[in-house]
Design an enzyme around this catalytic site. Structure first.
Site, mmCIF file in Angstrom:
data_model
loop_
_atom_site.group_PDB
_atom_site.id
_atom_site.type_symbol
_atom_site.label_atom_id
_atom_site.label_comp_id
_atom_site.label_asym_id
_atom_site.label_seq_id
_atom_site.Cartn_x
_atom_site.Cartn_y
_atom_site.Cartn_z
ATOM 1 N N GLU A 190 -0.778 1.238 -5.413
ATOM 2 C CA GLU A 190 -0.554 -0.004 -4.677
ATOM 3 C C GLU A 190 -0.578 -1.197 -5.625
ATOM 4 O O GLU A 190 -1.507 -1.323 -6.416
ATOM 5 C CB GLU A 190 -1.655 -0.154 -3.619
ATOM 6 N N HIS B 27 0.854 -1.202 0.000
ATOM 7 C CA HIS B 27 0.000 0.000 0.000
ATOM 8 C C HIS B 27 0.892 1.255 0.000
ATOM 9 O O HIS B 27 0.856 2.064 0.932
ATOM 10 C CB HIS B 27 -0.863 -0.063 1.266
HETATM 11 O O1 TA6 Z 1 -6.108 1.480 -0.655
HETATM 12 C C1 TA6 Z 1 -7.129 2.378 -0.511
HETATM 13 C C2 TA6 Z 1 -7.817 2.149 0.818
HETATM 14 O O2 TA6 Z 1 -8.342 0.855 0.864
HETATM 15 C C3 TA6 Z 1 -8.871 3.232 0.974
HETATM 16 O O3 TA6 Z 1 -10.172 2.774 0.807
HETATM 17 C C4 TA6 Z 1 -8.551 3.899 2.282
HETATM 18 O O4 TA6 Z 1 -9.435 3.773 3.264
HETATM 19 C C5 TA6 Z 1 -7.131 3.463 2.539
HETATM 20 O O5 TA6 Z 1 -6.896 2.263 1.885
HETATM 21 C C6 TA6 Z 1 -6.510 3.572 3.906
HETATM 22 O O6 TA6 Z 1 -6.907 2.581 4.761
HETATM 23 P P1 TA6 Z 1 -6.439 2.594 6.272
HETATM 24 O O7 TA6 Z 1 -7.037 1.357 6.861
HETATM 25 O O8 TA6 Z 1 -4.937 2.580 6.275
HETATM 26 O O9 TA6 Z 1 -6.958 3.874 6.865
#
Ligand code: TA6
Length: 300
Positions: free
Chosen positions: A273, A170
């Protein structure tokens, strides 16, 4: 788990890698070689910084990040595994899996040359992790730091039944101004638009950001490029073993609600990602392994 002295005695590399106390009591590996500097938290095997010599940071870490054992750090490269997003059936299970919030142990370090440092880590399984994921799937993260950053997530199915995983690296990239960057390589790609209830759409032209973007490009093994006219550079993202690319920027309102993204944080970050999510979950047969590999490089 080994203490700092033990880690350094066994795995420190002179003029390249040392283990230190990090913010919030987290243990970090600090890498300084002739090509780059970097910081990796043992919690989550989470890369927090990678800066090739003479470059602006390539990876974005929030100025308002919280560093708390058991909580994910905002920025860097959180490892989402063995599921991505919400768990398919258990609402109380951690979002994006648990790999990013639990300790990992160091298996090996290596300096293949004066310009490359390698760190191999394995997720430490506990009763808590087994309660979330009752499968025998040792997972390792291999990080190679130099002018290029290579990250590889290796999942082995050591059990007797097939398993299905979701995963993503991510990565939060540091950009000059998110409204001015373009992501190239996803043109004509099919994606699920999370902002519109996962509606299926087709990308037309490069991806540009002028509001909240939260998209899963599926069936897409393509390499991509973040073109950044403000920092006058291109970040090249190459990958193998990945059929999905997620592009995310929360924009102003969501960022404000998150509380750990910083005031103007959303302007200087963009998540691109690489992983296998939604349509692209990975089945791993008993005795088999799956490798998700990404490589990042800056071009001027
Ligand atoms: O990768 C995108 C995502 O899934 C979004 O929907 C967003 O909420 C983000 O990741 C961050 O997630 P987190 O759990 O780290 O706040």
């Amino acid at each position: 788990m080994m203490d700092l002295a033990g880690l350094n005695a066994r795995f420190a590399i002179q003029d390249a890698l040392v283990f230190k106390p990090g913010p919030g009591g987290l243990v970090v590996a600090e890498v300084e070689n002739q090509a780059a500097s970097a910081l990796i938290a043992l919690q989550g095997a989470q890369l927090m910084r990678w800066t090739p010599r003479g470059e602006e940071p390539v990876i974005w870490l929030s100025g308002a990040a919280r560093f708390t054992p058991g909580k994910s750090i905002r920025g860097g490269v959180p490892v989402c595994w063995p599921w991505f997003g919400a768990h398919a059936s258990e609402a109380g299970f951690p979002a994006h899996g648990y790999a990013r919030t639990v300790p990992w142990e160091v298996l090996a370090t290596e300096a293949p040359s004066a310009t490359q440092t390698r760190l191999v880590m394995r997720l430490v399984e506990t009763d808590a992790t087994r309660a979330w994921w009752p499968h025998d799937t040792p997972v390792e993260c291999h990080i190679t730091l130099g002018e290029t950053l290579d990250l590889e997530l290796v999942t082995r199915n050591a059990g007797r039944e097939p398993v299905t995983i979701g995963e993503a690296l991510h990565t939060y990239f540091h950009v000059g101004d998110v409204e001015r960057v373009q992501v190239l390589g996803l043109e004509d790609g099919e994606y699920l638009d999370k902002v519109e209830g996962f509606r299926r759409k087709t990308q037309s032209g490069p991806v540009v950001i002028s509001g909240e973007v939260d998209r899963v490009y599926v069936n897409n093994p393509a390499a991509c490029v973040i073109s950044d006219p403000v920092l006058q550079r291109r970040i090249l993202i190459d990958k193998h073993g990945s059929e999905s690319t997620v592009v995310w920027n929360p924009w102003i309102e969501k960022a404000a609600k998150m509380g750990d993204l910083g005031d103007a944080g959303y302007r200087h970050m963009l998540c691109v990602e690489s992983g296998n999510v939604a349509d692209n979950l990975v089945d791993i047969a008993p005795g088999e392994q799956h490798r998700l590999w990404v490589s990042y490089r800056v071009e001027r």
